[in-house]
Design an enzyme around this catalytic site. Structure first.
Site, PDB file in Angstrom:
ATOM      1  N   GLY A  26       0.825  -1.204   0.000  1.00 22.66           N
ATOM      2  CA  GLY A  26       0.000   0.000   0.000  1.00 22.66           C
ATOM      3  C   GLY A  26       0.856   1.249   0.000  1.00 22.66           C
ATOM      4  O   GLY A  26       1.376   1.611  -1.040  1.00 22.66           O
ATOM      5  N   SER A  29       5.160  -5.527  -3.215  1.00 22.27           N
ATOM      6  CA  SER A  29       4.876  -4.112  -3.427  1.00 22.27           C
ATOM      7  C   SER A  29       5.465  -3.249  -2.306  1.00 22.27           C
ATOM      8  O   SER A  29       6.667  -3.336  -2.039  1.00 22.27           O
ATOM      9  CB  SER A  29       3.357  -3.938  -3.539  1.00 22.27           C
ATOM     10  OG  SER A  29       3.042  -2.699  -4.095  1.00 22.27           O
ATOM     11  N   TYR A  30       4.624  -2.467  -1.618  1.00 23.32           N
ATOM     12  CA  TYR A  30       5.189  -1.641  -0.549  1.00 23.32           C
ATOM     13  C   TYR A  30       5.700  -2.493   0.620  1.00 23.32           C
ATOM     14  O   TYR A  30       6.425  -1.997   1.487  1.00 23.32           O
ATOM     15  CB  TYR A  30       4.195  -0.564  -0.071  1.00 23.32           C
ATOM     16  CG  TYR A  30       4.901   0.470   0.757  1.00 23.32           C
ATOM     17  CD1 TYR A  30       5.760   1.391   0.153  1.00 23.32           C
ATOM     18  CD2 TYR A  30       4.791   0.480   2.140  1.00 23.32           C
ATOM     19  CE1 TYR A  30       6.480   2.296   0.909  1.00 23.32           C
ATOM     20  CE2 TYR A  30       5.506   1.391   2.907  1.00 23.32           C
ATOM     21  CZ  TYR A  30       6.349   2.296   2.275  1.00 23.32           C
ATOM     22  OH  TYR A  30       7.075   3.189   3.029  1.00 23.32           O
ATOM     23  N   ASP A  72       4.199  -6.808 -14.762  1.00 23.00           N
ATOM     24  CA  ASP A  72       3.746  -5.706 -13.900  1.00 23.00           C
ATOM     25  C   ASP A  72       4.358  -4.411 -14.422  1.00 23.00           C
ATOM     26  O   ASP A  72       5.556  -4.371 -14.706  1.00 23.00           O
ATOM     27  CB  ASP A  72       4.219  -5.952 -12.456  1.00 23.00           C
ATOM     28  CG  ASP A  72       3.930  -4.772 -11.529  1.00 23.00           C
ATOM     29  OD1 ASP A  72       2.960  -4.027 -11.794  1.00 23.00           O
ATOM     30  OD2 ASP A  72       4.673  -4.604 -10.533  1.00 23.00           O
ATOM     31  N   HIS A 118       1.792  -7.813 -10.981  1.00 22.98           N
ATOM     32  CA  HIS A 118       2.233  -7.327  -9.675  1.00 22.98           C
ATOM     33  C   HIS A 118       1.935  -8.349  -8.576  1.00 22.98           C
ATOM     34  O   HIS A 118       2.756  -8.571  -7.697  1.00 22.98           O
ATOM     35  CB  HIS A 118       1.466  -6.027  -9.412  1.00 22.98           C
ATOM     36  CG  HIS A 118       2.001  -5.178  -8.322  1.00 22.98           C
ATOM     37  ND1 HIS A 118       3.209  -4.539  -8.406  1.00 22.98           N
ATOM     38  CD2 HIS A 118       1.469  -4.821  -7.122  1.00 22.98           C
ATOM     39  CE1 HIS A 118       3.401  -3.830  -7.293  1.00 22.98           C
ATOM     40  NE2 HIS A 118       2.359  -3.990  -6.502  1.00 22.98           N
TER      41      HIS A 118
END
Ligand SMILES: *[C@@H]1O[C@H](CO)[C@@H](O)[C@H](O)[C@H]1NC(C)=O
Ligand SMILES: *[C@@H]1O[C@H](CO)[C@@H](O)[C@H](O)[C@H]1NC(C)=O
Ligand SMILES: *[C@@H]1O[C@H](CO)[C@@H](O)[C@H](O)[C@H]1NC(C)=O
Ligand SMILES: *[C@@H]1O[C@H](CO)[C@@H](O)[C@H](O)[C@H]1NC(C)=O
Ligand SMILES: *[C@@H]1O[C@H](CO)[C@@H](O)[C@H](O)[C@H]1NC(C)=O
Length: 490
Positions: A125, A220-221, A413, A466
């Site tokens: 996020g 991701s984050y 991605d 992703h």
């Protein structure tokens, strides 16, 4: 904040791009926004707090957990088929005086002769729920199009490990704080501190896992969350000169690693995949300043980013070849579903499922009756206080402490693409141990891999977006098995 203005512009439009196909406003939060850190008001790039450990492991926050494990047992989820493994769900208080509690969902491994490791999974996020990891990516079940029934993921990672999904930080999914001003104090360091207190308490509750080999994974984050938590874990082990948590390795996918190269790699990926013009690639590299110290961007830079936005707005940037979802409705009867073919509307089915009172009851979630819905990526957290521009020093710390480090990348991605990850790893200037080569699954190339001295493995996953396990579940399972067993991909 200033320095990220161009990103802010870019990403606010990215989020919009996910909305265009949505009819129902309520569904907007459920779109594929797994990474939108630049949308938040924050101090990105400010390195003053770089890797400072917040320590609130103390008597007030570490509590007896006797009997709580059995209370957390999930008999059966609504709409679930019989399963041969145990599931648990519940809250762990991580800060007593503030009233912060994190929600977890835990699936034990399918039967195996030897005890399998414990694997923590974190989505990114900031602000996205790890239950997405469970229900859309690597968990044992997926939600049918009716939003009511579940089907089985035969490539679930609980064939390789006991998998713990943690919704973090407080404010994400079912995790909350009774002190709502806490939400505006979110950031990398407090997330790591809370997640660490969570682990200490959780291992008390599930004490049979205390000495188990432990691994941290995420995408991701979580490229920040995973190393920050691992760093905190090592800090505490060193502080008392004792293995409190038996951390053996970390693995991160399509991960935010180094802002400058991440951004450059994204632009180059769009250029090399015929999404933006060569002219725009050239202009962006010429006029945009991606360095952590950039304070503002030129008009030319913003104009080129404007062109970039227009070109990506109608595709799913998290999987540049995937179909879009054009309906926010659930169906009365479940549509035929296949684990091998990811349904782009799955997010909506999961949203409906997790907001059902019977599901929340079965999960032991939302026990305090929160005032907002469960959302994939919610907006409870509006401020992010600290996010170092790079986590490379942490990766180096792990390597020098004998912690296994794997970095993987789904190669279709566009958000944190394979080019970004390659540039970020190149920044580390590591000697190559095993040269670049394909790895195989069922005679097909599953991806490519390169191993570096100091035990860092880079692996791509072919034709994955992703969210790698959503798009290539079999390859993702093979990858995680190799990682956990410490076996090179070949
Ligand atoms: C559970 O295990 C039994 C015995 O090994 C097997 O026959 C059955 O298919 C398994 N069920 C599921 C849902 O995997
Ligand atoms: C938050 O407040 C509710 C209502 O007073 C209480 O039941 C709950 O235990 C509190 N949560 C924490 C983590 O203290
Ligand atoms: C840490 O513990 C080990 C034995 O477990 C001991 O050999 C070593 O001297 C200790 N180090 C410190 C700094 O106390
Ligand atoms: C950014 O600023 C810091 C502190 O002012 C300085 O140490 C660093 O070298 C600068 N980095 C770049 C890439 O200019
Ligand atoms: C929690 O329950 C309340 C009351 O049923 C509901 O309005 C709210 O949407 C739920 N929140 C979450 C995060 O599930």
């Amino acid at each position: 904040m200033e320095s990220k203005l161009f990103c802010w512009i870019l990403l606010s439009l990215l989020i919009l791009s996910c909305f265009v196909s949505q009819t129902n406003e309520k569904m907007q939060g459920q779109t594929l926004v797994y990474l939108y850190k630049s949308r938040l008001k924050q101090n990105f790039g400010v390195d003053t707090s770089l890797f400072k450990v917040i320590d609130h492991v103390n008597e007030a926050n570490v509590h007896p957990q006797v009997g709580l494990k059995e209370e957390d047992r999930i008999e059966r989820l609504p709409g679930q088929l019989l399963a041969n493994f145990s599931q648990y769900g519940g809250y762990v208080t991580v800060h007593k005086s503030a009233g912060r509690a994190l929600y977890y969902y835990f699936v034990e491994a399918h039967h195996s002769k030897n005890p399998l490791p414990l694997l923590l999974w974190l989505n990114g996020g900031p602000g996205c729920s790890s239950l997405a990891g469970a229900l859309l990516e690597l968990g044992p079940f997926r939600v049918h199009s009716d939003g009511k029934t579940l089907y089985t993921n035969k490539f679930s990672w609980n064939y390789a490990a006991n998998v713990l999904f943690l919704e973090s930080p407080a404010g994400v999914g079912f995790s909350y704080s009774n002190t709502t001003s806490d939400y505006d104090k979110s950031g990398d360091s407090r997330t790591a501190a809370d997640n660490y207190v969570f682990l200490v308490n959780w291992l008390e509750r599930f004490s049979e896992y205390k000495d188990r080999d432990f691994y941290i994974s995420g995408e991701s984050y979580a490229g920040h969350y995973v190393p920050q938590l691992a760093h905190t874990t090592l800090y505490h082990n060193k502080k008392v000169n004792k293995t409190i948590i038996n951390l053996k390795g970390i693995i991160i996918g399509n991960a935010v690693i180094n802002d400058e190269t991440d951004e450059q790699g994204m632009v180059d990926y769009f250029g090399s995949h015929a999404i933006i013009s060569d002219q725009d690639v050239y202009q962006i590299h010429k006029y945009c300043d991606f360095s952590p110290n950039a304070t503002s961007q030129s008009r030319e830079c913003e104009a080129s980013y404007g062109a970039l936005e227009e070109n990506i707005i109608d595709i799913n940037v998290y999987n540049i070849y995937a179909p879009m979802c054009f309906s926010s409705d659930v169906t009365t009867r479940p549509k035929k579903a296949s684990i091998l073919e990811f349904d782009p509307c799955s997010i909506n089915y999961m949203y409906v499922y997790l907001n059902r009172p019977d599901v929340q009851e079965a999960l032991h979630a939302n026990v305090t009756k929160l005032t907002h819905d469960w959302e994939l990526c919610g907006d409870t957290i509006q401020v992010w206080r600290d996010s170092p521009s790079t986590i490379i020093p942490l990766l180096k710390e792990f390597m020098s402490n004998g912690i296994r480090v794997w970095i993987f990348s789904g190669d279709i991605d566009g958000r944190v693409p394979v080019t970004s990850t390659k540039y970020s790893i190149n920044k580390m200037k590591l000697p190559v141990k095993t040269a670049w080569h394909p790895w195989f699954l069922n005679k097909e190339v599953g991806g490519y891999t390169q191993v570096y001295e100091g035990d860092l493995t880079f692996a791509t996953v072919r034709e994955a977006g992703h969210q790698v396990p959503s798009y290539q579940p079999a390859r993702a399972l093979s990858l995680i098995k190799h990682f956990l067993e410490g076996k090179p991909l070949h």
